[in-house]
Design a protein around this motif. Structure first.
Motif, PDB file in Angstrom:
ATOM      1  N   LYS A  52       0.849  -1.192   0.000  1.00 29.47           N
ATOM      2  CA  LYS A  52       0.000   0.000   0.000  1.00 29.47           C
ATOM      3  C   LYS A  52       0.883   1.240   0.000  1.00 29.47           C
ATOM      4  O   LYS A  52       1.697   1.422   0.911  1.00 29.47           O
ATOM      5  CB  LYS A  52      -0.918  -0.018   1.225  1.00 29.47           C
ATOM      6  N   THR A  53       0.718   2.082  -1.007  1.00 26.14           N
ATOM      7  CA  THR A  53       1.683   3.167  -1.227  1.00 26.14           C
ATOM      8  C   THR A  53       1.021   4.529  -1.268  1.00 26.14           C
ATOM      9  O   THR A  53      -0.027   4.715  -1.871  1.00 26.14           O
ATOM     10  CB  THR A  53       2.440   2.941  -2.558  1.00 26.14           C
ATOM     11  N   TYR A  60      -1.328  -2.397  -6.935  1.00 27.19           N
ATOM     12  CA  TYR A  60      -1.106  -1.933  -5.568  1.00 27.19           C
ATOM     13  C   TYR A  60      -2.101  -0.841  -5.178  1.00 27.19           C
ATOM     14  O   TYR A  60      -2.508  -0.025  -6.008  1.00 27.19           O
ATOM     15  CB  TYR A  60       0.328  -1.403  -5.406  1.00 27.19           C
ATOM     16  N   ASP A  61      -2.493  -0.846  -3.907  1.00 20.39           N
ATOM     17  CA  ASP A  61      -3.360   0.183  -3.342  1.00 20.39           C
ATOM     18  C   ASP A  61      -2.561   1.487  -3.349  1.00 20.39           C
ATOM     19  O   ASP A  61      -1.566   1.630  -2.638  1.00 20.39           O
ATOM     20  CB  ASP A  61      -3.743  -0.218  -1.909  1.00 20.39           C
ATOM     21  N   THR A  62      -2.994   2.446  -4.153  1.00 14.46           N
ATOM     22  CA  THR A  62      -2.181   3.638  -4.418  1.00 14.46           C
ATOM     23  C   THR A  62      -2.953   4.923  -4.154  1.00 14.46           C
ATOM     24  O   THR A  62      -4.078   5.090  -4.617  1.00 14.46           O
ATOM     25  CB  THR A  62      -1.701   3.646  -5.894  1.00 14.46           C
ATOM     26  N   THR A  63      -2.319   5.830  -3.400  1.00 17.10           N
ATOM     27  CA  THR A  63      -2.917   7.126  -3.077  1.00 17.10           C
ATOM     28  C   THR A  63      -1.918   8.235  -3.409  1.00 17.10           C
ATOM     29  O   THR A  63      -0.724   8.093  -3.166  1.00 17.10           O
ATOM     30  CB  THR A  63      -3.292   7.210  -1.582  1.00 17.10           C
ATOM     31  N   TYR A 115       0.464   3.273   5.701  1.00 14.45           N
ATOM     32  CA  TYR A 115       0.928   2.820   4.390  1.00 14.45           C
ATOM     33  C   TYR A 115       2.159   1.941   4.564  1.00 14.45           C
ATOM     34  O   TYR A 115       2.870   2.030   5.566  1.00 14.45           O
ATOM     35  CB  TYR A 115       1.288   4.019   3.498  1.00 14.45           C
TER      36      TYR A 115
END
Length: 504
Positions: A201-202, A223-226, A292
């Motif tokens: 998670k990034t 990937y879980d990306t924000t 994260y």
């Protein structure tokens, strides 16, 4: 004639009347510095290249070739391609391919392949310097006086080098915010392309093209990306396109936190990856807290000029720390030049540095007169849907010519390849910015589409040669391609006409 055919004439002509070790010493082994050094040597100059990579706070370092090859354009494009392949796998099922639903991606395998390719490039640059008889000095260089460098290698060995002329081509490095935990726990683009484990998670902090490109391929790889954005996306680029990119990325899995900045990063768990708590504050004062596995900082880059000893020889710097140069890339010290990302008012693009390096070498040692053209330089942002542009943004065109004198032709379109897998019809977009009073001369070219870089590269020569909207209209398109849309744009922004994608 005989000397010329043997390659001996230019060295004789360029033989310098001085007692220094070299005719030219290039500080920086990136794209621009290497281009200048090799051509200067071809033209008869005795040349050395000083290159030394200071490790990142995480200890990452790399070989000869500079940012683009090691931690920029090359690995970025390859990871972008990895994400595209994942999307293509999904599309392939609609084209009759039987691929399993549970396809997974191996981050370490990808990194291994990319780093292997980069290693071969590093070696190739060293061989090229040797073949050109350019001395490679793998040491950190600082100015002692106007014609002397002090160098220190990784073993601490010191040496003085003198030269008649110097070229500063040291580029830039990622900036870190002054907040707790930034250097201890965060990484940057200097680290991510060789990260040995999956990032998990990034969070990406920043709204630059680096932040959005990295967010794009990370989300594309699953990937879980924000992305945390302080103000606007892609500052300096066309803002209409920038917002379209943000919308597209949100629709394809990237989350955005708008109007916020991090205030601290603390480690919760060690590991590969670990876990970090990020605290941030919005513009309205609201506090946000989230966890994260990886935090990537992409808030800008600083020029590598602060520890070169430039103050000792009175090289003038801008407030940004970049080197002030004239149109011929000459600094305030007549025998010291600068090119690439390190110069004030330049463009932070690899091909620009290469061009500037080559033209400078020709002017110094080959009777050249041509100066680098920093106008109408094509570029591409490799977001999931690529953005190619050349010339002025809409905002820049209005500021330069006035809104009344600007005509914008635009339209959405759908690539033929998108039809069978039923991708959205209006994601892709094309725009030509024209000056009405100059026979609708095209001063801005913008495309949001697959392969935007390839499209922009070709069309940019039209802008460089002063093409008008009529020239685009009179060009016969290649059917069915994405690029043909620029031969048929007929709706202007001022008309308010429908720009929805049309069928073939």
């Amino acid at each position: 004639m005989e000397s010329h055919q043997k390659g001996e004439l230019l060295p004789l002509i360029n033989k310098q009347n001085h007692n220094y070790d070299y005719d030219l010493v290039v500080i920086g082994g990136g794209s621009g510095g290497l281009a200048a050094s090799k051509l200067a040597a071809d033209l008869g100059a005795k040349v050395a290249v000083c290159d030394f990579v200071q490790p990142t706070p995480k200890g990452t370092t790399w070989g000869l070739g500079g940012t683009c090859v090691n931690v920029g354009c090359i690995p970025k494009k390859l990871m972008h391609q990895a994400a595209i392949l994942g999307h293509s796998l999904k599309d392939s099922r609609d084209f009759g391919w039987t691929t399993p639903d549970g396809v997974t991606h191996d981050w370490s395998k990808m990194v291994e392949g990319i780093q292997s390719h980069i290693g071969s490039l590093n070696w190739g640059y060293r061989v090229a310097l040797r073949n050109k008889k350019v001395d490679y000095v793998n040491a950190y260089a600082t100015f002692v006086d106007a014609h002397t460098l002090h160098t220190v290698d990784r073993r601490g060995k010191e040496k003085a080098i003198t030269a008649d002329k110097f070229l500063i081509a040291t580029g830039g490095r990622p900036r870190y915010p002054d907040i707790p935990g930034a250097k201890e726990y965060c990484i940057t683009s200097d680290d991510i392309f060789s990260l040995p484990h999956s990032p998990g998670k990034t969070l990406l902090v920043g709204a630059s093209y680096i932040a959005l490109e990295c967010a794009g391929f990370l989300a594309g790889l699953g990937y879980d990306t924000t992305v945390m954005v302080r103000s606007i996306l892609l500052r300096g680029f066309d803002q209409g396109i920038a917002e379209r990119i943000g919308t597209y990325m949100e629709q394809n899995g990237v989350k955005f936190i708008r109007g916020a900045v991090p205030t601290s990063i603390e480690q919760i768990e060690e590991g590969s990856p670990g876990k970090y708590r990020v605290k941030s504050t919005t513009n309205e004062g609201e506090e946000i807290e989230e966890e994260y596995n990886t935090v990537v900082l992409a808030i800008g880059r600083d020029p590598c000029t602060s520890s070169l000893g430039l103050e000792k020889i009175n090289v003038e710097l801008a407030k940004s720390g970049k080197v002030i140069v004239d149109k011929g890339e000459r600094t305030s010290v007549p025998h010291v030049y600068a090119i690439g990302d390190v110069i004030e008012g330049g463009l932070e693009l690899t091909p620009v540095a290469i061009q500037a390096g080559k033209l400078l070498a020709k002017r110094l040692y080959g009777n050249g007169t041509l100066l680098t053209d920093y106008v109408n330089v094509p570029t591409t942002v490799f977001t999931p849907l690529e953005y190619g542009c050349c010339g002025l943004s809409e905002e820049e065109a209005i500021a330069k010519y006035g809104e009344d004198d600007i005509e914008v032709y635009h339209g959405n379109f759908i690539p033929l390849e998108y039809t069978v897998p039923h991708r959205p019809e209006n994601d892709c977009y094309a725009k030509l910015i024209c000056v009405s009073s100059e026979n609708e001369k095209v001063v801005g070219f913008h495309v949001l589409s697959p392969n935007a870089g390839e499209i922009t590269q070709g069309f940019s020569i039209g802008l460089k040669l002063g093409a008008t909207k009529a020239d685009f209209d009179n060009l016969i398109g290649i059917h069915p391609t994405v690029a043909e849309v620029f031969t048929t744009l007929n709706v202007t922004k001022k008309s308010g006409g429908d720009v929805s994608a049309q069928g073939c």
